[in-house]
Design an enzyme around this catalytic site. Structure first.
Site, short mmCIF file in Angstrom:
data_model
loop_
_atom_site.label_atom_id
_atom_site.label_comp_id
_atom_site.label_asym_id
_atom_site.label_seq_id
_atom_site.Cartn_x
_atom_site.Cartn_y
_atom_site.Cartn_z
N GLU A 134 -5.42 -4.66 10.68
CA GLU A 134 -4.40 -3.63 10.90
C GLU A 134 -4.74 -2.85 12.16
O GLU A 134 -5.53 -1.89 12.11
CB GLU A 134 -4.36 -2.67 9.71
CG GLU A 134 -4.05 -3.34 8.38
CD GLU A 134 -3.49 -2.34 7.38
OE1 GLU A 134 -2.39 -2.58 6.88
OE2 GLU A 134 -4.14 -1.31 7.12
N SER A 151 3.32 -1.74 10.39
CA SER A 151 4.78 -1.76 10.64
C SER A 151 5.43 -3.10 10.30
O SER A 151 6.34 -3.54 11.00
CB SER A 151 5.08 -1.34 12.08
OG SER A 151 4.66 -0.01 12.31
N GLY A 205 2.79 -1.05 4.30
CA GLY A 205 2.80 0.36 3.95
C GLY A 205 4.21 0.85 3.68
O GLY A 205 4.76 0.63 2.60
N GLY A 206 4.81 1.47 4.67
CA GLY A 206 6.14 2.10 4.53
C GLY A 206 7.17 1.22 3.84
O GLY A 206 7.89 1.68 2.94
N GLY A 239 2.33 2.55 10.74
CA GLY A 239 3.26 3.66 10.56
C GLY A 239 3.96 4.08 11.83
O GLY A 239 4.60 5.13 11.88
N GLU A 270 -6.93 4.91 7.66
CA GLU A 270 -6.72 6.33 7.32
C GLU A 270 -7.96 6.88 6.61
O GLU A 270 -8.31 8.05 6.78
CB GLU A 270 -5.46 6.48 6.47
CG GLU A 270 -4.21 6.31 7.34
CD GLU A 270 -3.02 5.69 6.62
OE1 GLU A 270 -2.99 5.69 5.37
OE2 GLU A 270 -2.12 5.17 7.31
N HIS A 328 -9.52 1.32 4.68
CA HIS A 328 -8.26 1.52 5.42
C HIS A 328 -8.51 2.48 6.58
O HIS A 328 -9.31 3.41 6.46
CB HIS A 328 -7.18 2.06 4.47
CG HIS A 328 -5.83 2.07 5.10
ND1 HIS A 328 -5.44 3.03 6.00
CD2 HIS A 328 -4.79 1.20 5.00
CE1 HIS A 328 -4.21 2.75 6.42
NE2 HIS A 328 -3.80 1.66 5.83
N ASN A 337 0.86 -1.17 0.00
CA ASN A 337 0.00 0.00 0.00
C ASN A 337 0.90 1.23 0.00
O ASN A 337 1.46 1.59 1.03
CB ASN A 337 -0.89 -0.04 1.26
CG ASN A 337 -1.69 1.23 1.44
OD1 ASN A 337 -1.79 2.05 0.54
ND2 ASN A 337 -2.27 1.39 2.63
N TRP A 338 1.03 1.84 -1.16
CA TRP A 338 1.96 2.98 -1.28
C TRP A 338 1.40 4.25 -0.66
O TRP A 338 2.12 5.24 -0.54
CB TRP A 338 2.28 3.24 -2.77
CG TRP A 338 3.01 2.13 -3.46
CD1 TRP A 338 3.29 0.88 -2.98
CD2 TRP A 338 3.58 2.19 -4.78
NE1 TRP A 338 3.98 0.15 -3.91
CE2 TRP A 338 4.17 0.93 -5.03
CE3 TRP A 338 3.64 3.17 -5.77
CZ2 TRP A 338 4.82 0.64 -6.23
CZ3 TRP A 338 4.29 2.89 -6.96
CH2 TRP A 338 4.87 1.63 -7.19
N LYS A 339 0.12 4.24 -0.33
CA LYS A 339 -0.54 5.44 0.22
C LYS A 339 -0.31 6.63 -0.72
O LYS A 339 -0.20 6.43 -1.92
CB LYS A 339 -0.05 5.72 1.65
CG LYS A 339 -0.16 4.46 2.53
CD LYS A 339 -0.01 4.71 3.99
CE LYS A 339 -0.14 3.39 4.74
NZ LYS A 339 -0.13 3.56 6.19
#
Ligand code: PGA
Length: 252
Positions: free
Chosen positions: A166, A213, A234-235, A172, A96, A94, A9-11
């Protein structure tokens, strides 16, 4: 029996040029890994470019969100019809989106049903906040999000569902859940809710990913758990080598 799935997930990261560069940096190595479903989820702007780069490979493409209507006066939104022109997957609900853009179990459910209508594989995100975790509400929250988010899904489509657990406190933050804690939620909360909705056999066939994470270093701890069927990353999905290492770790 459940093929592991790892999705990046590149966001809201990477321009189109940068997206091309990132795919070029990981594509060859990703292609070599077999036995894992691999999915990249760049921002909408880069979907066409990345689709072109992935054409003819076994690497899947996903959007990070979509509207539930097929078309119309919804300024700024992207419809399932548009998403499915290029994507096979779509991340829905998600945290976010829930926190910053007002998504609720009800809107997530509408989107899940739209994905079903259009044959897109939804990656449905659920998870408790830090406050809910600390006050012992994890099971209640996650169970509710599962039951409400998947309401009305057909038994025939249900095996296509992908759930991503999640915990919001792990996203994150660099503070991943332990493998044991995630396994508990997958095995004792989410899978039983899926059983309630779709019966034992289908519940056993649905992939439940962990997200929050995930790194190349901690991925093996998650993938060793019997009810953790992959990861939503993600990251670490923004770093070619790191993401490839996570996908490699998911090979059974
Ligand atoms: P993270 O994000 O890996 O950066 O914690 C995971 C996610 O939000 O899907």
């Amino acid at each position: 029996m459940r093929t592991p799935l790892v999705a990046g997930n590149w966001k809201m990261n990477k321009t189109v040029a940068e997206a091309r560069e990132l795919v070029a940096g990981m594509g060859q190595n990703l292609k070599r890994i077999q036995g894992v479903e691999k999915v990249l989820c760049p921002p909408f702007m880069s979907l066409v470019a990345v689709a072109n780069l992935l054409g003819g490979t076994d690497i899947g493409l996903g959007a990070q969100n979509m509207h539930w209507e097929d078309k119309g006066a919804f300024t700024g939104e992207v419809s399932p019809v548009m998403v499915k022109e290029f994507c096979q997957y779509v991340i829905l609900g998600h945290s976010e989106r829930r926190t910053y853009f007002g998504e609720t179990d009800e809107t997530v459910n509408r989107k899940v049903l739209a994905a079903q209508r259009h044959g897109l594989t939804p990656i449905v995100c659920i998870g408790e906040t830090l406050a809910q975790y600390e006050s012992g509400q994890t099971a209640d929250v996650v169970r509710r999000q599962t039951l409400e988010g998947l309401k009305g899904v057909d038994a025939a489509f249900a095996p296509r569902l992908v759930i991503a657990y999640e915990p919001v406190w792990a996203i994150g933050t660099g503070k991943a859940s332990s493998g044991e804690n995630a396994e508990f939620v997958h095995r004792d909360v989410i899978r039983p809710a899926l059983r309630e909705l779709f019966g034992e056999e289908t519940a056993q066939s649905i992939r439940i990913l962990y997200g929050g994470s995930v790194t190349a270093a901690n991925a093996p701890e998650f993938f060793a758990q019997p009810n953790i069927d992959g990861a939503l990353v993600g990251g670490a999905s923004l770093k070619a080598e790191e993401f490839v290492a996570i996908v490699q770790a998911a090979v059974k």
